[in-house]
Design a protein around this motif. Structure first.
Motif, PDB file in Angstrom:
ATOM      1  N   GLN A 286      12.474  47.838  18.672  1.00 19.05           N
ATOM      2  CA  GLN A 286      12.258  46.456  18.249  1.00 19.05           C
ATOM      3  C   GLN A 286      11.074  45.832  18.982  1.00 19.05           C
TER       4      GLN A 286
ATOM      5  N   THR B  54       8.057  47.140  17.048  1.00 19.05           N
ATOM      6  CA  THR B  54       7.868  46.563  15.710  1.00 19.05           C
ATOM      7  C   THR B  54       7.860  45.043  15.730  1.00 19.05           C
TER       8      THR B  54
ATOM      9  N   GLY C 173       9.726  42.776  17.062  1.00 13.46           N
ATOM     10  CA  GLY C 173      10.946  41.998  16.939  1.00 13.46           C
ATOM     11  C   GLY C 173      11.382  41.351  18.236  1.00 13.46           C
TER      12      GLY C 173
ATOM     13  N   ALA D 178      12.771  49.327  10.554  1.00 14.81           N
ATOM     14  CA  ALA D 178      12.134  48.102  11.034  1.00 14.81           C
ATOM     15  C   ALA D 178      10.753  47.917  10.416  1.00 14.81           C
TER      16      ALA D 178
ATOM     17  N   MET E 170       9.365  44.883   7.881  1.00 19.32           N
ATOM     18  CA  MET E 170       8.090  44.178   8.032  1.00 19.32           C
ATOM     19  C   MET E 170       7.301  44.208   6.721  1.00 19.32           C
TER      20      MET E 170
ATOM     21  N   ASN F 286      16.796  35.428  19.197  1.00 18.44           N
ATOM     22  CA  ASN F 286      15.764  36.069  18.377  1.00 18.44           C
ATOM     23  C   ASN F 286      16.352  36.615  17.091  1.00 18.44           C
ATOM     24  N   TRP F 287      17.500  37.275  17.201  1.00 14.86           N
ATOM     25  CA  TRP F 287      18.114  37.862  16.009  1.00 14.86           C
ATOM     26  C   TRP F 287      18.610  36.781  15.042  1.00 14.86           C
TER      27      TRP F 287
ATOM     28  N   LYS G  39      15.548  35.363  13.379  1.00 12.71           N
ATOM     29  CA  LYS G  39      15.006  36.324  12.419  1.00 12.71           C
ATOM     30  C   LYS G  39      15.887  36.429  11.182  1.00 12.71           C
TER      31      LYS G  39
ATOM     32  N   ASN H 202       9.283  38.075  12.460  1.00 12.24           N
ATOM     33  CA  ASN H 202       9.105  38.782  13.731  1.00 12.24           C
ATOM     34  C   ASN H 202       8.073  37.999  14.519  1.00 12.24           C
TER      35      ASN H 202
END
Length: 448
Positions: A59, A62, A64, A188, A192, A411-412, A415, A421
């Motif tokens: 993560q 990518t 995240g 992931a 995106m 963050n999750w 998102k 992201n």
């Protein structure tokens, strides 16, 4: 920086038995936390000053999560009064001298009474020097940040070239290895592609973007159940990921992946998630090592020694249930570290040792939003949303530190509702000779 000859380990003298732990991963920190200072002086050595939660490393790669949300400084973890006789040193161990009962580093040697090797694993390129030179591994935070910059640079360059062949190479991403790291990274990047990149780069046709997942065996997620593999293969197809099973990579020169059989894929980015081997340290005899891991008995004692132990991924404890050793995941390391702390105390008290018995709490992998698989105890297999929720809960619980749990959870949640992201930062020079970017792009557009 001081030269090595101006430094020393500077560990205080002690009358207590000294336990030297090499490695601050799951096994090392759980052992250090449980060792009673009443009985031992503890010395923890690691090449980095933090403990990382590596299951979430993809993560970071990518965009995240930021790296400090999955890592905790070791000195912070052991900075309280409860650990007055625990000493951390940021140093690489270069050798073990079992006859002298010392470990060797570039800043000096250190005697031990008990030695615990908890060094985990390192990337295994299976002797392919090309892939080692040009591929992108995903095992450490600096590698994850480098990969993040590579991905974003490819998108930036794709938005600036009108050459279709060059653009396609920039938009092809090859991930080698269909285990949890490969599968989760592929998912992931696919997320995106679907939710983020079209808004960031409106001039690029992302329907041309290809994500290849290459696996040498006949199914993805080989360590997990066939049910989990089948569901994962289905989820990968739904996300548009091109899965190639029973396929081996023979070479990669930075521009072209060559598959066994002759097929070629033009790409600027090959992500290597195909294998690891134990991070063994020179000094112990060959008969103590098998397939890159230390052979240990039921008490985690390395073969041939009663005062040298190995725990976690670097240890191979053969049992009827696990003839090739326990799986290279966090739980065996955590459980072995906790039990070894008790057994070291038993040794001091001249009590019989307790053998290790692994309690398998299950395996999890996530392939994107609402897509995950879970192999749970009692032969229970889940997929989809419920497995996804379990994955989220487990990974939050095993993060070190309240702040990290809060940051990752927020963050999750953010998102989930925004499809964003938020850490899409390139933190290396945009174009520099020697970077793993398109040489054709540099030739056309220049670069320092």
């Amino acid at each position: 920086m001081l030269k090595p000859d101006k430094l020393s380990l500077n560990i205080p003298e002690t009358t207590k038995p000294r336990v030297v732990i090499i490695g601050g991963g799951f096994g090392g920190i759980n052992l250090a936390r449980k060792l009673p200072e009443k009985y031992f002086q503890v010395v923890l050595l690691d090449r980095q000053n933090y403990h990382g939660f590596w299951p979430l490393l993809y993560q970071v790669a990518t965009a995240g999560l930021e790296p400090d949300s999955i890592a905790e400084p070791l000195r912070k973890m052991f900075g309280s009064d409860d650990y007055d006789d625990l000493h951390f040193r940021l140093v690489k161990v270069t050798g073990i001298n079992p006859a002298a009962r010392t470990i060797e580093t570039i800043v000096g040697d250190l005697p031990y009474d008990f030695l615990v090797i908890a060094t985990g694993t390192k990337i295994n390129y299976f002797g392919n020097e090309q892939i080692k030179k040009y591929g992108f591994p995903l095992k450490q935070i600096p590698q994850a940040l480098n990969l993040r910059s590579q991905l974003l640079q490819c998108f930036e360059q794709a938005s600036m070239t009108i050459d279709q062949e060059t653009q396609q190479s920039l938009l092809n991403f090859v991930i080698v290895g269909g285990g949890p790291t490969g599968v989760e990274t592929a998912g992931a990047i696919a997320e995106m592609k679907k939710h983020i990149l079209p808004n960031d780069y409106p001039g690029v046709d992302f329907s041309k973007m290809n994500i290849f997942l290459i696996e040498g065996m006949d199914r993805v997620l080989p360590p997990m159940s066939e049910e989990a593999s089948e569901k994962t293969f289905k989820y990968l197809n739904e996300l548009g990921i091109i899965v190639k099973l029973n396929t081996l990579v023979e070479g990669y020169d930075g521009e072209t992946v060559i598959l066994k059989g002759g097929e070629q894929i033009k790409t600027n980015t090959l992500i290597w998630a195909a294998g690891v081997s134990g991070a063994v340290i020179p000094g112990l005899p060959d008969e103590s090592v098998e397939r890159g891991r230390y052979l240990v008995n039921d008490f985690n004692q390395v073969k041939g020694y009663d005062n040298i132990f190995a725990i976690g991924d670097v240890a191979m404890m053969k049992t009827p249930e696990y003839p090739k050793g326990h799986p290279g995941v966090a739980q065996p390391a955590i459980q072995q570290g906790k039990l070894l702390a008790k057994n070291l105390k038993r040794i001091i008290n001249k009590e019989p040792l307790q053998p290790f018995k692994y309690f398998d709490k299950g395996s999890l992998a996530i392939i994107g939003r609402n897509r995950a698989v879970a192999d749970l105890p009692n032969n229970m297999h889940l997929g989809g949303f419920f497995a996804w929720v379990i994955w989220l809960f487990v990974h939050i619980m095993y993060l070190i530190g309240f702040r990290n749990k809060l940051v990752v959870l927020s963050n999750w949640v953010y998102k989930f509702f925004t499809y964003e992201n938020s850490t899409r930062l390139i933190i290396r020079p945009f174009v520099r000779r020697g970077d793993r970017v398109s040489q054709s792009f540099i030739n056309k557009y220049g670069g320092d």
